[in-house]
Design a protein around this motif. Structure first.
Motif, mmCIF file in Angstrom:
data_model
loop_
_atom_site.group_PDB
_atom_site.id
_atom_site.type_symbol
_atom_site.label_atom_id
_atom_site.label_comp_id
_atom_site.label_asym_id
_atom_site.label_seq_id
_atom_site.Cartn_x
_atom_site.Cartn_y
_atom_site.Cartn_z
ATOM 1 N N VAL A 1 0.860 -1.184 0.000
ATOM 2 C CA VAL A 1 0.000 0.000 0.000
ATOM 3 C C VAL A 1 0.899 1.237 0.000
ATOM 4 N N VAL A 2 0.877 1.982 -1.109
ATOM 5 C CA VAL A 2 1.685 3.198 -1.233
ATOM 6 C C VAL A 2 0.758 4.380 -0.990
ATOM 7 N N GLU A 3 0.792 4.910 0.219
ATOM 8 C CA GLU A 3 -0.159 5.939 0.637
ATOM 9 C C GLU A 3 0.545 6.917 1.571
ATOM 10 N N SER A 4 0.475 8.214 1.231
ATOM 11 C CA SER A 4 1.175 9.231 2.018
ATOM 12 C C SER A 4 0.454 9.586 3.316
ATOM 13 N N ASP A 5 -0.847 9.377 3.380
ATOM 14 C CA ASP A 5 -1.620 9.683 4.585
ATOM 15 C C ASP A 5 -1.593 8.464 5.509
ATOM 16 N N PRO A 6 -0.960 8.564 6.687
ATOM 17 C CA PRO A 6 -0.842 7.403 7.565
ATOM 18 C C PRO A 6 -2.187 6.863 8.055
ATOM 19 N N VAL A 7 -3.173 7.724 8.193
ATOM 20 C CA VAL A 7 -4.488 7.265 8.637
ATOM 21 C C VAL A 7 -5.135 6.388 7.567
ATOM 22 N N VAL A 8 -5.087 6.847 6.317
ATOM 23 C CA VAL A 8 -5.642 6.070 5.212
ATOM 24 C C VAL A 8 -4.862 4.768 5.032
ATOM 25 N N ALA A 9 -3.536 4.842 5.149
ATOM 26 C CA ALA A 9 -2.696 3.655 4.980
ATOM 27 C C ALA A 9 -3.045 2.595 6.026
ATOM 28 N N SER A 10 -3.176 3.006 7.285
ATOM 29 C CA SER A 10 -3.511 2.058 8.351
ATOM 30 C C SER A 10 -4.897 1.464 8.141
ATOM 31 N N ARG A 11 -5.813 2.287 7.662
ATOM 32 C CA ARG A 11 -7.175 1.809 7.405
ATOM 33 C C ARG A 11 -7.172 0.758 6.299
ATOM 34 N N MET A 12 -6.442 1.009 5.222
ATOM 35 C CA MET A 12 -6.376 0.045 4.133
ATOM 36 C C MET A 12 -5.711 -1.244 4.588
ATOM 37 N N LYS A 13 -4.688 -1.148 5.434
ATOM 38 C CA LYS A 13 -4.023 -2.344 5.939
ATOM 39 C C LYS A 13 -4.994 -3.172 6.775
ATOM 40 N N ARG A 14 -5.818 -2.497 7.571
ATOM 41 C CA ARG A 14 -6.799 -3.208 8.396
ATOM 42 C C ARG A 14 -7.830 -3.921 7.529
ATOM 43 N N VAL B 1 0.943 -7.519 4.340
ATOM 44 C CA VAL B 1 0.541 -6.190 3.875
ATOM 45 C C VAL B 1 1.606 -5.204 4.332
ATOM 46 N N VAL B 2 2.267 -4.557 3.384
ATOM 47 C CA VAL B 2 3.361 -3.624 3.671
ATOM 48 C C VAL B 2 2.926 -2.212 3.300
ATOM 49 N N LEU B 3 3.281 -1.244 4.159
ATOM 50 C CA LEU B 3 2.946 0.158 3.905
ATOM 51 C C LEU B 3 4.195 0.918 3.473
ATOM 52 N N ALA B 4 4.026 1.795 2.479
ATOM 53 C CA ALA B 4 5.119 2.660 2.020
ATOM 54 C C ALA B 4 4.545 4.051 1.776
ATOM 55 N N PRO B 5 5.033 5.077 2.474
ATOM 56 C CA PRO B 5 4.471 6.430 2.322
ATOM 57 C C PRO B 5 4.986 7.204 1.123
ATOM 58 N N CYS C 1 7.188 7.060 -2.965
ATOM 59 C CA CYS C 1 7.571 6.239 -4.109
ATOM 60 C C CYS C 1 8.935 5.598 -3.890
ATOM 61 N N GLU C 2 9.859 6.330 -3.249
ATOM 62 C CA GLU C 2 11.189 5.788 -3.014
ATOM 63 C C GLU C 2 11.120 4.549 -2.139
ATOM 64 N N GLU C 3 10.324 4.597 -1.061
ATOM 65 C CA GLU C 3 10.186 3.434 -0.184
ATOM 66 C C GLU C 3 9.453 2.304 -0.892
ATOM 67 N N ALA C 4 8.490 2.673 -1.743
ATOM 68 C CA ALA C 4 7.768 1.654 -2.506
ATOM 69 C C ALA C 4 8.713 0.922 -3.449
ATOM 70 N N GLU C 5 9.591 1.663 -4.119
ATOM 71 C CA GLU C 5 10.551 1.050 -5.038
ATOM 72 C C GLU C 5 11.475 0.099 -4.283
ATOM 73 N N ALA C 6 11.890 0.475 -3.082
ATOM 74 C CA ALA C 6 12.758 -0.386 -2.274
ATOM 75 C C ALA C 6 12.034 -1.672 -1.888
ATOM 76 N N MET C 7 10.765 -1.566 -1.517
ATOM 77 C CA MET C 7 9.991 -2.748 -1.155
ATOM 78 C C MET C 7 9.786 -3.663 -2.356
ATOM 79 N N LEU C 8 9.495 -3.068 -3.519
ATOM 80 C CA LEU C 8 9.275 -3.852 -4.736
ATOM 81 C C LEU C 8 10.538 -4.602 -5.150
ATOM 82 N N ALA C 9 11.700 -4.040 -4.819
ATOM 83 C CA ALA C 9 12.968 -4.675 -5.186
ATOM 84 C C ALA C 9 13.339 -5.804 -4.232
#
Length: 201
Positions: free
Chosen positions: A24-37, A48-52, A54-62
Motif C-alpha cells: 500500500v503506497v499511501e502518504s496519509d498514515p491514517v488512510v494507509a492504516s485503514r487500508m491495511k486493516r 501487507v506492507v505500507l510505504a508512504p 515512491c522511493e520506499e515503494a521502489e525499495a519494497m518492490l525490489a
C-alpha cells in the motif's frame, strides 16, 4: 434455503485468497492504516506492507514479492502516483495495481487507467464498500461506482466521435479506435510473449 450439510470429517471449502502479498503506497498514515486493516480482514495472515513514498515503494518492490499494489494517486509531486503505476505494471505485469484517491476527479481517474491501473478505489468510501470492491479481485476489476461513471462517459464520447479525414486524404482513427489500441496493446514484453504463446499455430 439452508446449504447441504458437510459429511463428517469433511472440511468446508475455503474462499480463494485475494492476494499473497500487498503493498500500500499511501502518504496519509491514517488512510494507509485503514487500508491495511481492511486488507488484513479480507486475507488474514497475508503480508501487507505500507510505504508512504515512491522511493520506499521502489525499495519494497525490489526486495519482496507482491501480487497486489495499491497506489495513492495524490502522491507529491503531482503525477508521481501515475508514474509509479506504470513502473509497477512494467515490473510486475501479472500484479493487480489499484489506484486510490479521496476524489473521483475525472482527469485523475483517466490518468490512473492510462498508466495501467487495473482498478480504482475512493478512500473516502465506507469500510464495507471498500471491502466489497476489493473482493472483486478474485473475479474481475476493482472499481468504485463513482470512478466507473467517468469510464462510461469516456466510452460514450469516443463512440460519438466521428471518423475524421486528414488533409492528405487519409482517414484518421476516431477516439474509439485509438482507445481500442490502448486496451489491446500488451503492457510489457513478457505479456506480449505470453499472449503469442497462447495463440494457436
Amino acid at each position: 434455503m439452508r446449504g447441504l450439510p458437510f459429511p463428517a470429517g469433511a472440511s468446508r471449502p475455503s474462499r480463494p485468497q485475494l492476494f499473497f502479498g500487498a503493498l500500500v503506497v499511501e502518504s496519509d498514515p491514517v488512510v494507509a492504516s485503514r487500508m491495511k486493516r481492511i486488507l488484513g480482514h479480507l486475507a488474514p495472515e497475508r503480508r501487507v506492507v505500507l510505504a508512504p513514498t515512491c522511493e520506499e515503494a521502489e525499495a519494497m518492490l525490489a526486495s519482496l514479492p507482491f501480487d497486489l499494489v495499491l497506489v495513492d494517486m495524490q502522491l507529491y509531486p503531482i503525477g508521481q502516483g501515475a508514474a509509479l503505476i506504470g513502473d509497477v505494471r512494467a515490473k510486475l505485469p501479472r500484479a493487480q495495481v489499484i489506484a486510490m484517491s479521496d476524489t473521483d476527479e475525472r482527469e485523475l481517474v483517466l490518468s490512473a487507467f492510462a498508466s495501467g491501473a487495473t482498478g480504482y478505489l475512493l478512500s473516502d468510501a465506507e469500510d464495507a464498500d471498500i471491502a466489497f470492491a476489493l473482493r472483486a479481485l478474485a473475479t474481475g476489476t476493482v472499481l468504485d461506482p463513482r470512478a466507473a461513471g467517468h469510464l462510461l462517459d469516456l466510452v460514450a464520447e469516443t463512440l460519438a466521435t466521428p471518423e475524421r479525414v486528414s488533409t492528405d486524404g487519409l482517414r484518421e482513427e476516431s477516439g474509439f479506435g485509438a482507445c481500442r489500441k490502448l486496451e489491446l496493446r500488451p503492457r510489457s514484453q513478457a505479456a506480449a510473449d505470453e499472449m503469442r504463446r497462447s495463440l494457436p499455430d
